[in-house]
Motif scaffolding. Structure first.
Motif: not given
Ligand code: ADP
Ligand code: ADP
Length: 225
Positions: A97-102, A84-88
């Motif tokens: 909101g990170f999904g909308l950053r661009t 799940y790679a969410i930022y701690p």
């Molecule tokens: P996108 O560029 O499609 O919006 P995401 O926002 O899902 O993609 O994430 C961008 C990249 O950052 C992905 O490759 C994801 O695996 C990585 N990433 C996101 N969160 C973390 C994290 N907490 N630690 C390490 N990598 C992360």
């Protein structure tokens, strides 16, 4: 027209060929589950669709448009990972909101969109929390929220439930299914769990050794004579 079309996808690492020509059309709104043993090429297929892995040969089209040469963020796709790679250090709101950053939209619209997604995921009261203050299932929901927030045409799930305990897996399975009924995006979901495949899929794709072995509805695939 299929929402997602893959044609003769091949993947080779040096001399090892791991995918031998994968072709599939996925309809708009369809929930397709890829199953098969570890190492058969499910994740590689998904990563090539997402643009995270170079395509040796073959084509990926989304809504009729060839995307082979587009960056991941230019494809109308979002991917949810197993870990799940969410930022701690970020709150739930920031993580979603990170999904909308661009995305090029006014800040107020982004905030509204995050709120909408939080409602759908039942996380309205948790938006100010950090991941350490969430359960495993809630964290996975945040990762799904980050993917959902862009309203992608296609969602890719790479074994998103494998790290959860059995009870939570069952619960999340139902939640993702409900989410799909509500939002209606096209989904490709990878798992090695037959129960997951049977309970979630409109169609199941069985992979073996870099090939597609069989494609059908759950009852066709698991109850054929
Ligand atoms: P996108 O560029 O499609 O919006 P995401 O926002 O899902 O993609 O994430 C961008 C990249 O950052 C992905 O490759 C994801 O695996 C990585 N990433 C996101 N969160 C973390 C994290 N907490 N630690 C390490 N990598 C992360
Ligand atoms: P699955 O998701 O079905 O478990 P993968 O797509 O992860 O399978 O892997 C498919 C095959 O590709 C495996 O045999 C794996 O060992 C191989 N593979 C994956 N990445 C690499 C790499 N960077 N170099 C060589 N082989 C790789």
């Amino acid at each position: 027209m299929a929402d997602l079309s893959i044609r003769d996808l091949v993947k080779r690492y040096d001399k090892t060929q791991v995918l031998h020509g994968i072709s599939l059309d996925v309809e708009d709104g369809e929930f397709v589950v890829f199953v098969g043993p570890s190492g058969c090429g499910k994740s590689t297929t998904l990563r090539m669709i997402a643009g995270l892995e170079e395509i040796t040969s073959g084509e990926v089209s989304i809504a009729g448009r060839l995307v082979n040469n587009l960056e991941p963020k230019e494809r109308d796709i979002a991917m949810v990972f197993q870990n799940y790679a969410i930022y701690p250090h970020m709150t739930v709101r920031k993580n979603i909101g990170f999904g909308l950053r661009t995305a090029k939209m006014p800040r107020a619209d982004k905030e509204r969109r995050i709120d909408e997604v939080a409602v759908i995921l039942g996380m309205t009261d948790l938006l100010d929390r950090k991941p350490s203050q969430l359960s495993g299932g809630q964290r996975q929901r945040v990762a799904i929220g980050r993917a959902m927030v862009r309203d992608p045409a296609v969602f890719l799930f790479d074994e998103p439930l494998s790290n959860l305990d059995a009870q939570l897996r069952t619960q999340m399975r139902l939640e993702i299914k409900k989410l799909h009924q509500r939002v209606g995006n096209t989904i490709i979901f990878v798992t090695h769990d037959q129960v997951e495949a049977m309970t979630m899929a409109d169609r199941i794709v069985i992979m073996k050794d870099g090939h597609i072995q069989q494609v059908g509805t759950p009852s066709e695939v698991y109850h054929s004579p």
